[in-house]
Design an enzyme around this catalytic site. Structure first.
Site, short mmCIF file in Angstrom:
data_model
loop_
_atom_site.label_atom_id
_atom_site.label_comp_id
_atom_site.label_asym_id
_atom_site.label_seq_id
_atom_site.Cartn_x
_atom_site.Cartn_y
_atom_site.Cartn_z
N ALA A 157 56.50 43.92 38.46
CA ALA A 157 55.58 44.94 37.91
C ALA A 157 54.56 45.34 38.96
CB ALA A 157 54.88 44.37 36.68
N GLY A 167 50.75 46.97 40.16
CA GLY A 167 49.36 46.88 39.68
C GLY A 167 48.59 45.69 40.23
N LEU A 198 32.83 32.22 33.81
CA LEU A 198 32.02 32.64 32.66
C LEU A 198 32.79 33.57 31.73
CD1 LEU A 198 28.64 32.97 34.56
CD2 LEU A 198 29.30 31.18 32.94
N GLU A 199 33.63 34.44 32.31
CA GLU A 199 34.40 35.34 31.43
C GLU A 199 35.44 34.54 30.62
OE1 GLU A 199 34.14 39.60 33.87
OE2 GLU A 199 36.08 38.65 33.66
N LEU A 224 36.71 42.94 44.55
CA LEU A 224 36.64 43.70 43.31
C LEU A 224 37.66 44.83 43.35
CD1 LEU A 224 32.77 43.89 42.91
CD2 LEU A 224 34.36 42.47 41.60
N HIS A 239 18.83 60.64 22.82
CA HIS A 239 18.25 59.65 21.92
C HIS A 239 19.04 59.61 20.62
CE1 HIS A 239 15.25 57.23 19.89
NE2 HIS A 239 15.33 58.06 18.85
P1 FAD Z 1 45.84 42.48 44.59
O1 FAD Z 1 45.48 43.09 43.31
O2 FAD Z 1 45.82 41.01 44.70
O3 FAD Z 1 47.29 43.04 44.94
C1 FAD Z 1 48.03 42.58 46.01
C2 FAD Z 1 49.50 42.76 45.70
O4 FAD Z 1 50.24 42.46 46.87
C3 FAD Z 1 50.01 41.84 44.62
O5 FAD Z 1 50.67 42.59 43.65
C4 FAD Z 1 50.97 40.90 45.34
O6 FAD Z 1 52.07 40.53 44.54
C5 FAD Z 1 51.41 41.77 46.49
N1 FAD Z 1 51.87 41.03 47.67
C6 FAD Z 1 51.24 40.02 48.33
N2 FAD Z 1 51.94 39.66 49.42
C7 FAD Z 1 53.04 40.46 49.45
C8 FAD Z 1 54.12 40.59 50.34
N3 FAD Z 1 54.23 39.84 51.44
N4 FAD Z 1 55.06 41.52 50.07
C9 FAD Z 1 54.98 42.30 48.97
N5 FAD Z 1 53.95 42.23 48.10
C10 FAD Z 1 52.99 41.33 48.34
N6 FAD Z 1 37.86 42.88 39.71
C11 FAD Z 1 37.10 43.83 39.13
O7 FAD Z 1 36.65 44.75 39.81
N7 FAD Z 1 36.83 43.80 37.78
C12 FAD Z 1 37.29 42.82 37.00
O8 FAD Z 1 37.02 42.81 35.79
C13 FAD Z 1 38.07 41.79 37.58
N8 FAD Z 1 38.55 40.79 36.82
C14 FAD Z 1 39.32 39.83 37.40
C15 FAD Z 1 39.78 38.79 36.60
C16 FAD Z 1 40.56 37.79 37.15
C17 FAD Z 1 41.06 36.67 36.27
C18 FAD Z 1 40.91 37.85 38.53
C19 FAD Z 1 41.78 36.79 39.14
C20 FAD Z 1 40.45 38.87 39.34
C21 FAD Z 1 39.65 39.87 38.78
N9 FAD Z 1 39.13 40.92 39.55
C22 FAD Z 1 38.35 41.87 38.97
C23 FAD Z 1 39.41 41.03 41.00
C24 FAD Z 1 40.54 42.05 41.25
O9 FAD Z 1 41.68 41.66 40.54
C25 FAD Z 1 40.84 42.13 42.74
O10 FAD Z 1 39.66 42.40 43.46
C26 FAD Z 1 41.85 43.24 43.03
O11 FAD Z 1 43.04 43.03 42.32
C27 FAD Z 1 42.14 43.34 44.52
O12 FAD Z 1 43.07 44.35 44.75
P2 FAD Z 1 44.06 44.30 46.00
O13 FAD Z 1 44.91 45.53 45.89
O14 FAD Z 1 43.31 44.09 47.24
O15 FAD Z 1 44.94 43.00 45.79
P1 NAD Z 2 33.20 33.39 42.27
O1 NAD Z 2 32.97 33.39 43.71
O2 NAD Z 2 32.68 34.47 41.42
O3 NAD Z 2 32.58 32.04 41.64
C1 NAD Z 2 32.95 30.78 42.09
C2 NAD Z 2 31.88 29.79 41.65
O4 NAD Z 2 32.36 28.50 41.90
C3 NAD Z 2 30.59 29.96 42.43
O5 NAD Z 2 29.51 29.93 41.54
C4 NAD Z 2 30.60 28.79 43.38
O6 NAD Z 2 29.32 28.34 43.74
C5 NAD Z 2 31.33 27.75 42.54
N1 NAD Z 2 31.97 26.70 43.31
C6 NAD Z 2 32.60 26.78 44.50
N2 NAD Z 2 33.08 25.58 44.86
C7 NAD Z 2 32.77 24.72 43.86
C8 NAD Z 2 33.00 23.34 43.64
N3 NAD Z 2 33.66 22.61 44.51
N4 NAD Z 2 32.55 22.79 42.49
C9 NAD Z 2 31.86 23.53 41.57
N5 NAD Z 2 31.61 24.84 41.75
C10 NAD Z 2 32.05 25.43 42.87
O7 NAD Z 2 34.77 33.19 42.11
P2 NAD Z 2 35.70 33.33 40.85
O8 NAD Z 2 34.93 33.29 39.59
O9 NAD Z 2 36.80 32.35 41.06
O10 NAD Z 2 36.27 34.79 41.02
C11 NAD Z 2 37.04 35.13 42.20
C12 NAD Z 2 36.87 36.57 42.54
O11 NAD Z 2 37.43 37.40 41.56
C13 NAD Z 2 35.41 36.91 42.71
O12 NAD Z 2 35.22 37.39 44.02
C14 NAD Z 2 35.15 37.99 41.73
O13 NAD Z 2 34.46 39.05 42.32
C15 NAD Z 2 36.53 38.46 41.27
N6 NAD Z 2 36.43 38.66 39.82
C16 NAD Z 2 35.69 39.70 39.37
C17 NAD Z 2 35.52 39.89 38.02
C18 NAD Z 2 34.68 41.03 37.55
O14 NAD Z 2 34.39 41.91 38.33
N7 NAD Z 2 34.28 41.06 36.29
C19 NAD Z 2 36.10 39.03 37.12
C20 NAD Z 2 36.83 37.97 37.61
C21 NAD Z 2 37.00 37.81 38.97
#
Ligand code: FAD
Ligand code: NAD
Length: 461
Positions: free
Chosen positions: A37, A39, A186-187, A315, A440
């Protein structure tokens, strides 16, 4: 061998958006993705499924605990976890299918397989049918990131999981221990807490949400505590052992903690391995990020990188903007991202959102600041919604009044921050924001009132 203007490795928000924009600008594009897929992390196992579960669990709580306040009687309220997951999966599918449709519409060649660099202007892809070689004027690395390892805690994908597993657990853990009080912790801690888990969060630092404005993070901590989350800061997890259905976590200088499930949420690291970077002469920094200049160019001619793979916040919207700017640079010579205006949103309840610099950053930089704060409790719409927790805080330059940072905790903070981003993009002063007519009654009036408060003239408090 097929030839393209641009070959992109990775179809996450960075890669797929770069592909669409490059195609819009008339370039021929192929996008290589190893997953079935499209994305990326965001759509398949990140932003989208997490927001689907946050939404469902929030509605459950709303129905159970708050609808009666509105005079709505619903009787006893139950949730069906399997149905929640099925809905989440459908939301994800609609989005991954949507990207596939956009690829077709823009005639982007989709290549299913694992790609790597294979010499100048060449990408080799391991596909189910064997090896395929693609030639390109420009190669874009957009391979994103994955969960960083935590020493002493081995993810077994059963009792000890990452966000990917925590988005799919088929039963509510009795006691969930989250390691890391960042965004994911937290989420997803909120999701499982709402569904009945006892949630303990262990954070290494002395605060939650590092990087966010400290005053807002402190308020968030109080709110999460009220919601029943047990957050311990200054705690170092040194090991984990699984026995049957229980996990015992050892902590430095404190008693062990026993959990039914553990979520490791201590950050992510770039996917820079296995891409043939060394052989191609692509430089990587000490944290595994591909080093790029301001035009996303790596140290190898014709090879670029974007998104989670390079520096900057991990992000989705940052990755997308990298993708757009790079595609525009390749096609037209020009493209730009203002990294000072990448908003951050935590989709808990209430939401937490911020853009620009925090109060601590401004103080450390010696910037004179005037601050305006306004609580949702004094806003008519927030009262009507029974959503009065939180506040908006605006930081403006002490001399010029230019808005330098906006930090929000409260209902729909993630949507409200867009006004702040737009205002800051146009170099607005707090006076500018304060003089804009806001409809408002809306939550956005809290932003206006906080801007008025910078000058000590908020109206409704
Ligand atoms: P990715 O989305 O990681 O995409 C990289 C793609 O490359 C993947 O599909 C992977 O399969 C593919 N790939 C890797 N290596 C290869 C290869 N060698 N050949 C072919 N394909 C390959 N960000 C937000 O802004 N808002 C949020 O609410 C948010 N929520 C999140 C919640 C969670 C649980 C997580 C884990 C992350 C969240 N993020 C959020 C972060 C966000 O998902 C990433 O910042 C974003 O997806 C990064 O985009 P990217 O295109 O750089 O990489
Ligand atoms: P994060 O960097 O947001 O938080 C990691 C936390 O773990 C920090 O508070 C850090 O101090 C703590 N930590 C690190 N090592 C530790 C240890 N050994 N023991 C205890 N605590 C420790 O990372 P995340 O929550 O894993 O998210 C990863 C990335 O995905 C982030 O960069 C975030 O921007 C992105 N993300 C974004 C969203 C959103 O935009 N709403 C949602 C989910 C993820």
């Amino acid at each position: 061998m097929a030839e393209f203007d641009v070959v992109i490795i990775g179809a996450g928000p960075g890669g797929y958006v770069a592909a669409i924009r490059a195609a819009q600008l008339g370039l021929t594009v192929a996008c290589v993705e190893r997953e079935a897929a499209l994305g990326g992390t965001c759509v398949r196992i990140g932003c989208i499924p997490s927001k689907a579960l946050l939404e469902s669990s929030e509605r459950y709580l709303e129905a159970r605990d708050h609808l009666a306040d509105h005079g709505v009687k619903v009787g006893s309220v139950e949730f069906d976890l399997a149905a929640m997951h099925a809905r989440k999966d459908a939301v994800v599918k609609a989005n991954t299918d949507g990207v596939a449709y956009l690829f077709k519409k823009h005639k982007i060649e989709r290549v299913h397989g694992t790609g790597r660099l294979a010499g100048a202007g060449e990408v080799v892809v391991e596909t189910a049918e064997g090896e395929r070689r693609l030639r390109a004027k420009h190669v874009v690395l957009a391979t994103g990131s994955r969960v960083a390892d935590l020493r002493g805690v081995e993810v077994d994908a059963d009792r000890i999981g990452t966000s990917t597993e925590a988005l799919a657990w088929d039963e509510v853990p009795e006691h969930l221990v989250v390691i890391g009080a960042g965004v994911i912790g937290l989420e997803l801690g909120s999701v499982w807490g709402r569904l009945g888990a006892k949630v303990s969060v262990l954070e290494y630092l002395d605060r939650i949400l590092p990087g966010m404005d400290a005053e807002i993070a402190k308020e968030a901590r109080k709110v999460f505590k009220k919601q029943g989350m047990d957050i311990r800061t200054g705690v170092r997890v040194t090991g984990a052992s699984v026995k049957g259905e229980k996990v015992t976590l050892s902590l430095e200088g404190a008693d062990d903690v026993v959990a039914d499930r553990v979520l490791v949420a201590t950050g992510r690291k770039p996917n820079s391995e296995g891409l043939g970077l060394d052989e191609a002469g692509v430089q990587v920094d000490g944290q595994g990020r591909v080093v790029v200049d301001e035009r996303f160019a790596t140290s190898a001619e014709g090879v670029y990188a974007i998104g989670d793979l390079i520096h900057g916040p991990m992000l989705a919207h940052k990755a997308e903007e990298d993708g757009v700017a790079l595609a525009e640079m390749l096609a037209t010579g020009h493209g730009h991202v203002d990294y000072g205006l990448v908003a951050s949103v935590v989709y808990t309840d209430p939401e937490i959102a911020s853009v620009g610099r925090s109060e601590e950053e401004l103080a450390a930089q010696g910037v004179p600041v005037r601050k305006g704060v306004f609580p949702f409790a004094a806003n008519g719409r927030a009262r009507a919604m029974a959503r009065t927790e939180g506040k908006v805080k605006i930081l403006a330059h002490g001399d010029t009044d230019r808005v330098l940072g906006v930090h929000v905790i409260g209902p729909r903070a993630g949507d409200l921050i867009a006004e702040a981003v737009a205002a800051m993009a146009f170099h607005a002063s707090s006076e500018d924001v304060a003089r804009v007519v806001h409809a408002h009654p809306t939550l956005a009036e809290v932003v206006k009132e906080a801007a008025l408060a910078v000058d000590g003239r908020a109206l409704h408090i």
